[in-house]
Enzyme design. Structure first.
Site, PDB file in Angstrom:
ATOM      1  N   MET A 100     -12.465   4.163  -1.110  1.00 42.57           N
ATOM      2  CA  MET A 100     -13.116   4.339   0.084  1.00 42.57           C
ATOM      3  C   MET A 100     -13.754   5.938  -0.135  1.00 42.57           C
ATOM      4  O   MET A 100     -13.407   6.763   0.603  1.00 42.57           O
ATOM      5  CB  MET A 100     -12.196   4.467   1.347  1.00 42.57           C
ATOM      6  CG  MET A 100     -11.486   3.028   1.724  1.00 42.57           C
ATOM      7  SD  MET A 100     -10.413   3.036   2.979  1.00 42.57           S
ATOM      8  CE  MET A 100      -8.969   3.360   1.770  1.00 42.57           C
TER       9      MET A 100
ATOM     10  N   HIS B 230      -8.550   1.017  -4.378  1.00 40.16           N
ATOM     11  CA  HIS B 230      -9.309   0.767  -3.278  1.00 40.16           C
ATOM     12  C   HIS B 230     -10.017   2.258  -2.938  1.00 40.16           C
ATOM     13  O   HIS B 230      -9.522   2.876  -2.379  1.00 40.16           O
ATOM     14  CB  HIS B 230      -8.688   0.171  -2.095  1.00 40.16           C
ATOM     15  CG  HIS B 230      -9.359  -0.134  -0.811  1.00 40.16           C
ATOM     16  ND1 HIS B 230      -8.899  -0.184   0.440  1.00 40.16           N
ATOM     17  CD2 HIS B 230     -10.802  -0.198  -0.752  1.00 40.16           C
ATOM     18  CE1 HIS B 230     -10.019  -0.107   1.072  1.00 40.16           C
ATOM     19  NE2 HIS B 230     -11.216  -0.353   0.693  1.00 40.16           N
TER      20      HIS B 230
ATOM     21  N   SER C 123       0.620  -1.324  -0.021  1.00 39.17           N
ATOM     22  CA  SER C 123       0.083  -0.024  -0.117  1.00 39.17           C
ATOM     23  C   SER C 123       0.852   1.172  -0.025  1.00 39.17           C
ATOM     24  O   SER C 123       1.602   1.599   0.969  1.00 39.17           O
ATOM     25  CB  SER C 123      -1.218   0.011   1.272  1.00 39.17           C
ATOM     26  OG  SER C 123      -1.515   1.433   1.313  1.00 39.17           O
TER      27      SER C 123
ATOM     28  N   HIS D  53      -1.275  -1.502  -4.152  1.00 36.34           N
ATOM     29  CA  HIS D  53      -2.526  -0.860  -3.419  1.00 36.34           C
ATOM     30  C   HIS D  53      -2.692   0.503  -3.382  1.00 36.34           C
ATOM     31  O   HIS D  53      -1.617   1.219  -2.746  1.00 36.34           O
ATOM     32  CB  HIS D  53      -2.659  -1.664  -2.138  1.00 36.34           C
ATOM     33  CG  HIS D  53      -4.171  -1.660  -1.667  1.00 36.34           C
ATOM     34  ND1 HIS D  53      -5.150  -2.198  -2.097  1.00 36.34           N
ATOM     35  CD2 HIS D  53      -4.426  -0.916  -0.872  1.00 36.34           C
ATOM     36  CE1 HIS D  53      -6.108  -2.014  -1.473  1.00 36.34           C
ATOM     37  NE2 HIS D  53      -5.915  -1.209  -0.562  1.00 36.34           N
TER      38      HIS D  53
ATOM     39  N   MET E 250     -11.650  -5.948   5.284  1.00 33.38           N
ATOM     40  CA  MET E 250     -10.987  -4.726   6.195  1.00 33.38           C
ATOM     41  C   MET E 250     -10.718  -5.346   7.655  1.00 33.38           C
ATOM     42  O   MET E 250     -11.551  -5.734   8.211  1.00 33.38           O
ATOM     43  CB  MET E 250     -11.712  -3.680   6.160  1.00 33.38           C
ATOM     44  CG  MET E 250     -11.773  -2.828   4.832  1.00 33.38           C
ATOM     45  SD  MET E 250     -10.128  -2.358   4.174  1.00 33.38           S
ATOM     46  CE  MET E 250      -9.600  -1.285   5.303  1.00 33.38           C
TER      47      MET E 250
ATOM     48  N   MET F 209      -9.163   8.018  -0.345  1.00 36.58           N
ATOM     49  CA  MET F 209     -10.237   8.575   0.677  1.00 36.58           C
ATOM     50  C   MET F 209     -10.750   9.963   0.406  1.00 36.58           C
ATOM     51  O   MET F 209     -10.049  10.716   0.030  1.00 36.58           O
ATOM     52  CB  MET F 209      -9.354   8.307   2.109  1.00 36.58           C
ATOM     53  CG  MET F 209      -8.804   7.077   2.259  1.00 36.58           C
ATOM     54  SD  MET F 209      -7.745   7.311   3.838  1.00 36.58           S
ATOM     55  CE  MET F 209      -6.853   5.986   3.808  1.00 36.58           C
TER      56      MET F 209
ATOM     57  N   ASP G   9      -4.842   3.575  -2.133  1.00 36.02           N
ATOM     58  CA  ASP G   9      -6.196   3.861  -1.554  1.00 36.02           C
ATOM     59  C   ASP G   9      -6.613   5.179  -1.413  1.00 36.02           C
ATOM     60  O   ASP G   9      -5.834   6.240  -1.423  1.00 36.02           O
ATOM     61  CB  ASP G   9      -5.639   3.715   0.237  1.00 36.02           C
ATOM     62  CG  ASP G   9      -5.466   2.503   0.577  1.00 36.02           C
ATOM     63  OD1 ASP G   9      -6.546   1.585   0.307  1.00 36.02           O
ATOM     64  OD2 ASP G   9      -4.332   1.977   1.301  1.00 36.02           O
TER      65      ASP G   9
ATOM     66  N   ASP H 213      -6.688  -6.361   4.358  1.00 36.45           N
ATOM     67  CA  ASP H 213      -6.052  -5.087   4.496  1.00 36.45           C
ATOM     68  C   ASP H 213      -6.072  -4.497   6.001  1.00 36.45           C
ATOM     69  O   ASP H 213      -7.206  -4.218   6.394  1.00 36.45           O
ATOM     70  CB  ASP H 213      -6.864  -4.185   3.353  1.00 36.45           C
ATOM     71  CG  ASP H 213      -6.178  -2.896   3.412  1.00 36.45           C
ATOM     72  OD1 ASP H 213      -4.961  -2.552   4.042  1.00 36.45           O
ATOM     73  OD2 ASP H 213      -6.389  -1.831   2.584  1.00 36.45           O
TER      74      ASP H 213
END
Length: 220
Positions: free
Chosen positions: A68, A66, A8, A33, A137, A37, A35, A175
């Site tokens: 979020m 990913h 990540s 990965h 998660m 957000m 992320d 994760d």
């Protein structure tokens, strides 16, 4: 079953991001990965489409995005154009989960569905035939460096059992809070795609990647 490490980059040193990514690639990590957000679905803001587009050409790794964010269906095409190979969305963040998964598949991308620690794993059941990967998660999404939630192991086992009962070749990604001390427990429970942030990027990213890959290869 392929066993895949997905470092990540949330935990990477962004001053050296290109070099750090290359180290994980040379160490054997097939995925990166990424992320995203939005400060709404989770209480933090990270990075997004421009960053993905800028790093896409720096590696041959699979870009494992990913999201979020609330209503991620709005951004599927944008993330595809930026270089995403896999898009994983949160069941809890989608008004229409089926439509969102369909949008990802129609874009020609691999499709993942994630659940937060508070969500019962049974809520994945209606969607298993529509996805390539389930993401469990094992921390509360939004911040790196949290401790692994032990109850996640049973959720992994249940998800693997549901997939096997349906004859599905489903990737199970986990994760949060995974390191050398517990990666074998996570793999033994049935996971095969492992996201690790600080465990890879704190120290020598290449050396750390190779250490995790040695463990994962022993499961193949």
């Amino acid at each position: 079953m392929d066993y895949i490490l997905a470092p990540s980059i949330l935990s990477a040193d962004f001053k050296e991001l290109g070099k750090e990514m290359k180290k994980t690639e040379e160490g054997g990590a097939k995925y990166l990965h990424f992320d995203v957000m939005d400060g709404m679905f989770v209480p933090n803001i990270s990075f997004g489409i421009p960053v993905l587009a800028s790093i896409r050409g720096a590696t041959e790794q699979v870009m494992d995005v990913h999201l979020m964010i609330r209503e991620p269906i709005r951004y599927v095409e944008d993330f595809k154009k930026a270089g995403a190979d896999i898009i994983t969305v949160h069941l809890e963040a989608c008004e229409d989960v089926h439509a969102t998964l369909g949008k990802i598949r129609d874009a020609g991308l691999r499709c993942g569905l994630s659940i937060c620690p508070e969500t019962d794993v049974e809520e994945l059941a209606p969607y298993l035939e529509e996805i390539d990967m389930a993401l469990i998660m094992s921390v509360h999404p939004g911040f790196g460096g949290q401790s692994f939630i032990p109850e996640s192991l049973e959720k992994i086992r249940k998800t693997r059992k549901m997939a096997e009962e349906r004859g599905l070749d489903l990737d199970i990604q986990v994760d949060g809070g995974i390191g050398m001390s517990n990666i074998r427990e996570v793999l033994d429970a049935g996971a095969n795609v492992i996201v690790i942030g600080s465990g890879v990027f704190k120290g020598d990213a290449g050396e750390n990647t190779r250490g995790y890959m040695e463990i994962m290869k022993s499961y193949e």
